[in-house]
Design a protein around this motif. Sequence first.
Motif, PDB file in Angstrom:
ATOM      1  N   MET A 246       0.770  -1.207   0.161  1.00 29.86           N
ATOM      2  CA  MET A 246      -0.066   0.045  -0.110  1.00 29.86           C
ATOM      3  C   MET A 246       0.938   1.104   0.046  1.00 29.86           C
ATOM      4  O   MET A 246       0.329   2.238  -0.424  1.00 29.86           O
ATOM      5  N   ARG A 247       2.138   1.226   0.665  1.00 31.24           N
ATOM      6  CA  ARG A 247       2.764   2.574   0.624  1.00 31.24           C
ATOM      7  C   ARG A 247       3.736   2.777  -0.404  1.00 31.24           C
ATOM      8  O   ARG A 247       4.147   3.852  -0.828  1.00 31.24           O
ATOM      9  N   ASP A 248       4.018   1.512  -1.316  1.00 26.19           N
ATOM     10  CA  ASP A 248       4.894   1.653  -2.560  1.00 26.19           C
ATOM     11  C   ASP A 248       4.232   1.994  -3.712  1.00 26.19           C
ATOM     12  O   ASP A 248       3.220   1.385  -4.233  1.00 26.19           O
ATOM     13  N   HIS A 249       4.578   2.899  -4.523  1.00 26.56           N
ATOM     14  CA  HIS A 249       4.070   3.472  -5.747  1.00 26.56           C
ATOM     15  C   HIS A 249       5.123   3.265  -6.695  1.00 26.56           C
ATOM     16  O   HIS A 249       4.893   3.885  -7.865  1.00 26.56           O
ATOM     17  N   SER A 250       6.184   2.716  -6.259  1.00 29.54           N
ATOM     18  CA  SER A 250       7.522   2.921  -7.457  1.00 29.54           C
ATOM     19  C   SER A 250       6.806   1.380  -8.340  1.00 29.54           C
ATOM     20  O   SER A 250       6.157   0.706  -8.058  1.00 29.54           O
ATOM     21  N   VAL A 251       7.719   1.539  -9.689  1.00 27.11           N
ATOM     22  CA  VAL A 251       7.348   0.514 -10.468  1.00 27.11           C
ATOM     23  C   VAL A 251       8.207  -0.544  -9.997  1.00 27.11           C
ATOM     24  O   VAL A 251       9.534  -0.486  -9.655  1.00 27.11           O
ATOM     25  N   SER A 252       7.858  -1.913 -10.107  1.00 26.59           N
ATOM     26  CA  SER A 252       8.534  -3.123  -9.840  1.00 26.59           C
ATOM     27  C   SER A 252       9.891  -3.567 -10.639  1.00 26.59           C
ATOM     28  O   SER A 252      10.093  -2.914 -11.606  1.00 26.59           O
ATOM     29  N   ILE A 253      10.805  -3.990  -9.676  1.00 21.67           N
ATOM     30  CA  ILE A 253      12.085  -4.387 -10.433  1.00 21.67           C
ATOM     31  C   ILE A 253      11.791  -5.553 -11.508  1.00 21.67           C
ATOM     32  O   ILE A 253      11.031  -6.281 -11.240  1.00 21.67           O
TER      33      ILE A 253
END
Lengths: 141, 745
Positions: free
Chosen positions: B31-38
């Motif tokens: 829920m906290r992460d809005h970065s693009v996955s590796i």
Amino acid sequence: MSTDSAATPDLSGVTIEDGKVAITEYLAIDLDKETWHCRRCDQNLGNARGPYKEALMVYEREPSEIHDPAIDPEKYEFTYAPDPAWCRIIEYYCPQCATQMEVEYLPPGHPLTLNDLQLDIDALKARHAAAISGSEQGGQP
Amino acid sequence: MNKEQAPTERSLIEQFLDDNVLFLGPDTGIMRDHSVSIPTEQESAAVVAWADRSEDINLIRNRLQTACNESFDMVEQMGAAPGAKWGDLIAGIFSCQGDLALSSAGGVLIFSVLAQHPQKFMLKYWKDDPTVGIREGDIFMHNDARYGNIHNTDQSLSIPVFHEGELVCIVGSIVHEGENGACEPGGMPGGAESPYDEGLKMPPLKVGENFEFRKDLLTFLQNSVREPKLQLEGMKSKFHACLRIKKRVEEVIADYGVDAFLATVRGTLSDTEMEVRRRLQTWPDGKVLSNVFADSTLRENVLIKIRCEVIKKDDELIIDLRGSSPEFLNRANNTVLASMKGMLAQLFLMFVWPDLPRNQAVFAPITVLTDPGSALNCSPEAPNAQSMMTFFPAFTAVQNAIPKLLFSAGFRSTDIVACWYNMITTFVYGGSNQHKELVGNVCADLNGMGGAARATRDGEHSIAPIFASMADIGEQELIEEEVPMMKLVPHKVMVDNCGFGKQRGGHGYQQIVTHKDTQAWGYMVNTIGAKFPSTYGIFGGYAPGCYPLCKVKDVNVFEVMKDQRELMRFTIDEIMNEQPFPDATYSSHHAGLQFELADAGELYMITQGGGGGYGDILERDPADIVKDWADRIVSKHTIENIYHVVMDYATGAVDQDATDKARAAERKSRLARAKPYKEFAAEWTKATPPEGLPFYGSWDDPTVLHLGTPDNTCPADAIVPVMMPDPKDVEIAKLKAELAALKQA
Ligand SMILES: [Zn+2]
């Protein structure tokens, strides 16, 4: 991830007037002197590393002068005008040409937003090192 | 736990805990992460393999984009929910890791950044769970905002796409469905006092297998809402739209191979992020501060501060919202952090870089800071059904700040825009319709928000909502076939209803509503800004004003006007000031109306807001004033006392000399009445909020939050949630005190 910071960024949208970089509708910065200026009358608005607002004239306005209640405030608790016990309008004018540069809506007594715009002057200078030596440069409005 | 534990013992305990999770709540990491996955190994290899075939990749990307747009159109055409019909939805393609890589060009772009969370939850918890699993033909749904959503009235549906047994992507659609069985009809209960008043709460849930809905689960979902037919219809239209995207994905894979598809999806995400960083590099480095004040929880007026600092450095942007109001534990106006991020992301998608692909990577270079337990990052036990009431103002705080950096940016793809009107001003309705069906939903004309002024032109009247670039306000005649509401005045643009400025904001309209031919009918309104404007102008432009809810009760206008049509007035101000219906009760209120039953022929009246103004009013071209006068949207009072223009009202001719003189005189009087900053600030500034003003959030120091009074505070990093008394109890206490005073006298 970071893009190559050594590459010169696109500056095509920047407006340079009379050697000063246009920063907002009414503010410009003289990068040599490091001073804020009014874009209408060129008035010096102080050290560009500090808040330009300290150089402005300020007035507190009763909100219903701008926002007509439209429905009778004698008859009705809620109208189209802000409640003056909750909201005041703060107007900022250029001390020379009196252009209204900023307007703030604040609760009575709430600290003014003095530092609404603090730019990194060194970074700005570096960005314009090349462009500033040129003459007038028209950009996007 | 004992620090001396042996490693094997520790891992045994961890294993035991992992195997015995009692409840899979929202995953805070997801829920906290809005970065693009590796990227996965296969994705990375695919990108490398297709690196020199950018023309093919571009073609594939366009095919996939067209597939998303096609599915969007399908839902818009098939959907029964008003939200679907007006485009309050998106359809898109998620990477095999759950990142939204491509989505329909139109519709509600908030979804672009927050539709990913439930997909990631499914991949993390359900994929390898032997009791759930993710297989070909499975259908998943979700609506609980705490697992990633705007609010629970939106329902998402997604299906996995496999190639040779491997998951290659997830395709999905999310729609504002409306009714969801909450304590009030229509899906957005302003009266919710806990998450358990908010109706249906689906975490990511498998609702079908082998491309068919499970009848028992479908029945459960239908049984949970007031509009069971709508629930079924919404599920079917989303499902078939997803099947269409799936088909298009399979066609691409058949034509180009799976690696080309993976390279396109992954490349779209990384290209988008790289392009945003390149654009940010052209902005000046610096810091902008902007304060916004929301004036209501929808149940009572309180001042809710949104403090916003936007910091730009190199190719990153930080949006620091710390120092904003604490959460309201028994009010619906809190937002889950991810929901607000979605709202902030689409500021960039819609108003700053509308030319970029609609995907979550647009927001990847942007960091959002909040105080946990604040109204902008609420705890799971705080209701969030009306999260819009704080995340719209947060949007405005950022929209207000961005022009100060964007104006001198080297690269821009849009004009400089003031603050858009930011409230969903319309009626939510519920009751029995003329076909004797129970209905509850929202009118599409919430989308008619007034556009903000721009650097180069005026804002447009009632043009589009802040959350969707393309959306409709619906056809009144069609609406009247389904609901017993009549808009006596549907959309009448109101005079002076905008933010004034060199360029003025677009105007909003008034609407006057009543109903007939129903056994029971009621209304709700979800709008703040009746005491303090909810949106603002920029660079010296003014805000639009405030917007009350007005009612005329104890009257049936259909009866009294039967022989007296002349009683009707076509503006709210005329009805309220002239009170044409004898014996009726006229009242005005803040526009946070909880569901209220009304009698046939009573009037409920609201006003759609205008956009913020741009620049100094004295710089407005008199020719523009003449045009506004001809369009009857500006009053004489405003022309003379605000714009200081002198004109002949009959011919529309401007007296330029007299105007110049009037404006020069106004400039003089500005300087005469104003004070130098330091002198003014010394007189104006107070150490605490005024006594009697229910103020929530930081005053001067962002680390100290006020809790409604000058003295009651808490640290911003240890927030004490706010509990509000029931407004009825407040009213009863006031009446009791009055009664006691009367008895004494
Ligand atoms: Zn000036």
